[in-house]
Design an enzyme around this catalytic site. Structure first.
Site, mmCIF file in Angstrom:
data_model
loop_
_atom_site.group_PDB
_atom_site.id
_atom_site.type_symbol
_atom_site.label_atom_id
_atom_site.label_comp_id
_atom_site.label_asym_id
_atom_site.label_seq_id
_atom_site.Cartn_x
_atom_site.Cartn_y
_atom_site.Cartn_z
ATOM 1 C CG ASN A 1 26.187 46.258 -14.446
ATOM 2 O OD1 ASN A 1 25.852 45.188 -14.541
ATOM 3 N ND2 ASN A 1 25.925 47.246 -13.639
ATOM 4 C CD1 TRP A 2 25.317 43.223 -20.274
ATOM 5 C CD2 TRP A 2 25.312 41.033 -20.270
ATOM 6 N NE1 TRP A 2 26.013 42.785 -21.536
ATOM 7 C CE2 TRP A 2 26.227 41.669 -21.593
ATOM 8 C CE3 TRP A 2 25.360 39.722 -20.575
ATOM 9 C CZ2 TRP A 2 26.437 40.696 -22.605
ATOM 10 C CZ3 TRP A 2 25.537 38.832 -21.543
ATOM 11 C CH2 TRP A 2 26.497 39.355 -22.524
ATOM 12 C CE LYS A 3 22.505 48.688 -14.010
ATOM 13 N NZ LYS A 3 21.789 49.744 -13.759
ATOM 14 C CG HIS B 1 26.575 48.929 -9.337
ATOM 15 N ND1 HIS B 1 25.000 48.878 -9.300
ATOM 16 C CD2 HIS B 1 26.760 49.252 -10.685
ATOM 17 C CE1 HIS B 1 24.446 49.836 -10.476
ATOM 18 N NE2 HIS B 1 25.508 50.002 -11.344
ATOM 19 C CD GLU C 1 21.490 49.074 -9.940
ATOM 20 O OE1 GLU C 1 22.037 48.040 -10.436
ATOM 21 O OE2 GLU C 1 21.207 49.974 -10.707
ATOM 22 C CD GLU D 1 27.668 53.452 -12.733
ATOM 23 O OE1 GLU D 1 27.596 53.385 -13.720
ATOM 24 O OE2 GLU D 1 27.713 52.488 -11.962
ATOM 25 N N GLY E 1 19.534 54.346 -14.569
ATOM 26 C CA GLY E 1 18.337 53.804 -15.185
ATOM 27 C C GLY E 1 17.061 54.828 -14.912
ATOM 28 C CB SER F 1 20.697 57.456 -18.178
ATOM 29 O OG SER F 1 19.689 57.075 -17.267
ATOM 30 N N GLY G 1 24.560 50.292 -18.423
ATOM 31 C CA GLY G 1 23.559 49.460 -17.872
ATOM 32 C C GLY G 1 22.338 49.075 -19.233
ATOM 33 N N GLY G 2 21.551 49.745 -19.046
ATOM 34 C CA GLY G 2 20.309 49.386 -20.086
ATOM 35 C C GLY G 2 20.798 49.350 -21.400
#
Ligand code: PGA
Length: 257
Positions: free
Chosen positions: A11-13, A97, A99, A169, A175, A215, A236-237
């Site tokens: 997930n590149w956000k 998600h 966010e 999640e 994150g 994470s 993510g990251g």
């Protein structure tokens, strides 16, 4: 016993540029090439780069989108429909998600509308669920996750479930560098699977993939994916660095063999 093929999503956000997204797509496609027999892989770039990224991925790594709107077309400024995503080659979309839930303010009802619209249009979905730190500390982890799962899957039929992946999640792990321990994650995954058995049946529960997200890094993926009910991850990251992401996909592929 059903053998579930692990599934890893990147997930590149709201990151990358047109140029870095194209390069990341090439590097991920190349790095995952030999692993796709043992793990499914998808990347979720920002909307403006979907088309470009799709062209650079080739046929192996799947193209995913981070969100959609549930209406097919019309006066919905700023929104993107399932049909538009399909037009540019998207096969799978995230819904719910954390966010979207906690930064943008989406609720269970809207998330369910999106899930049904995506499935109805022929997309696969990853339904994301997870508790906040306050909910965990108040002893509500199970209740929150079961609630979000049941609400997200309202009116989703058993014959659509092969196109549904669940991503657990925990919000406090996303994150933040704080990861749920493999034991903590496994405990929630087991609850999710037994809820699927109650809601549908044992066959659906056994075959539905449940990803862990929050994470996940190159150095902790292996221990998480070793758990019996963790079927890959939503990253993510660490998905923004091709080497790290490929290491995570490798861990998933090894866990399946
Ligand atoms: P993270 O994000 O890996 O950066 O914690 C996971 C996610 O939001 O899907």
């Amino acid at each position: 016993m059903t053998v579930r093929k692990p599934f890893v999503g990147g997930n590149w956000k709201m990151n990358t540029t047109a140029a870095t997204a194209a390069q990341l797509a090439v590097d991920v496609a190349c790095g995952c090439d030999d692993l796709l027999g043992r793990a499914d892989v998808a990347v979720f770039p920002p909307f403006p780069y979907l088309d470009t990224v799709g062209k650079h991925l080739g046929n192996g790594v799947r193209l995913g989108a981070q969100d959609l709107y549930h209406e097919a077309e019309g006066a919905f400024t700023g929104e993107v429909s399932a049909g538009m995503l399909i037009d540019v080659g998207v096969g799978v979309v995230l819904v719910g998600h954390s966010e979207r839930r906690h930064v943008i303010g989406e609720g269970d009802e809207l998330i369910n509308c999106k899930a049904r619209a995506a499935l109805g249009a022929g997309l696969d979905i990853i339904l994301c669920i997870g508790e906040t730190i306050e909910q965990r500390e108040a002893g509500q982890t199970q209740q929150v996750n079961v609630g979000q799962l049941m609400a997200g899957l309202e009116a989703v039929a058993a014959d659509q479930m092969p196109r549904v992946t669940i991503a657990y999640e925990p919000v406090w792990a996303i994150g933040t560098g704080r990861t749920a321990t493999p034991d903590d994650a496994q405990a929630v995954h087991a609850v999710i699977r037994s809820t699927l058995a109650d809601r549908y049946d044992g066959a659906v529960a056994e075959s539905t993939r449940i990803q862990y997200g929050g994470s996940v890094k190159a150095n902790n993926a292996q221990s998480l994916f070793a758990e019996p009910d963790i079927d890959g991850g939503l990253i993510g990251g660490a998905s923004l660095k091709a080497d790290d992401f490929v290491t995570i996909v490798t861990a998933a592929a090894q866990a399946s063999s």
